[in-house]
Design an enzyme around this catalytic site. Structure first.
Site, PDB file in Angstrom:
ATOM      1  N   CYS A  68       7.935  -2.407   0.106  1.00 24.94           N
ATOM      2  CA  CYS A  68       7.865  -2.413   1.570  1.00 24.94           C
ATOM      3  C   CYS A  68       9.176  -2.963   2.113  1.00 24.94           C
ATOM      4  O   CYS A  68       9.790  -3.823   1.498  1.00 24.94           O
ATOM      5  CB  CYS A  68       6.676  -3.220   2.070  1.00 24.94           C
ATOM      6  SG  CYS A  68       6.436  -4.779   1.239  1.00 24.94           S
ATOM      7  N   GLU A 115       4.613  -4.310  13.069  1.00 25.33           N
ATOM      8  CA  GLU A 115       5.281  -3.159  12.504  1.00 25.33           C
ATOM      9  C   GLU A 115       4.630  -1.841  12.886  1.00 25.33           C
ATOM     10  O   GLU A 115       3.414  -1.732  12.988  1.00 25.33           O
ATOM     11  CB  GLU A 115       5.307  -3.258  10.972  1.00 25.33           C
ATOM     12  CG  GLU A 115       6.166  -4.390  10.481  1.00 25.33           C
ATOM     13  CD  GLU A 115       6.387  -4.376   8.990  1.00 25.33           C
ATOM     14  OE1 GLU A 115       7.404  -4.950   8.563  1.00 25.33           O
ATOM     15  OE2 GLU A 115       5.558  -3.818   8.250  1.00 25.33           O
TER      16      GLU A 115
END
Length: 191
Positions: A68, A115
């Site tokens: 990630c 996000e």
């Protein structure tokens, strides 16, 4: 004379949906919505996890999905996913792009993830895969069956990153569906 490391600049999302550059740490201090990627590498019902290096600026030592990160300003999410998989784990794989989802989570130390993350996956034969993790990024890796991962997260949530817990709440079988560019809010804010 050594190189001076510049702060990473990433794409943030304005209220009107347009993108603007923001320094990565500032985005996490202020909780500004920003772009991110998450990669999941599967071998059937097994998923590859990484334990984040202890020196990471947040969530060090916690287990996360395969990879990630955040794209650099003006970098596509596809390019970022490929780049970070190579930088973190030393592998290059063909990736499938899936949903883009929004989430928020407190990640400790006064920092917050907010996000708009695009999910990617790859399928491999884990017995043929050679990983070369960067120790500055990754402390350990392991393969785990998705059902066992769900049980571990339920029993020891503090061992896993907030975003991995959120993904498992929203996608219990980690099946992300068809490719889409439409953001979908993940229910719940994991603290």
């Amino acid at each position: 004379m050594g190189m001076i490391e510049r702060p990473m600049v990433i794409p943030a999302v304005a209220a009107d949906g347009s993108l603007f550059p923001i320094e990565k740490l500032h985005a996490h201090i202020t909780g500004q919505l920003h772009l991110a990627i998450s990669v999941f590498v599967f071998d059937g019902d097994w998923v590859l996890l990484q334990r984040r290096a202890s020196g990471k600026y947040h969530c060090g030592g916690l287990w996360a999905n395969t990879c990630c990160s955040h794209p650099h300003w003006r970098e596509t999410v596809e390019a970022c996913a490929t780049r970070r998989l190579t930088e973190e784990l030393g592998v290059t794989l063909p990736l499938n792009r899936h949903l883009t989802v929004d989430y928020e989570a407190d990640v400790g130390g006064g920092l917050r993830e907010h996000e708009r993350v695009t999910l990617f996956s790859a399928s491999v034969d884990r017995n043929q895969m050679v990983l070369r993790p960067d120790p500055q990024e990754v402390a350990a890796t392991r393969w785990v069956r998705i059902n066992d991962l769900q049980r571990e997260v339920a029993q020891w949530p503090e061992h896993f990153t907030p975003w991995l817990r959120i993904y498992l709440l929203r996608f219990p079988d980690l099946a992300f569906g068809y490719p889409s560019d439409c953001p979908r809010q993940i229910a719940g804010d994991v603290r």
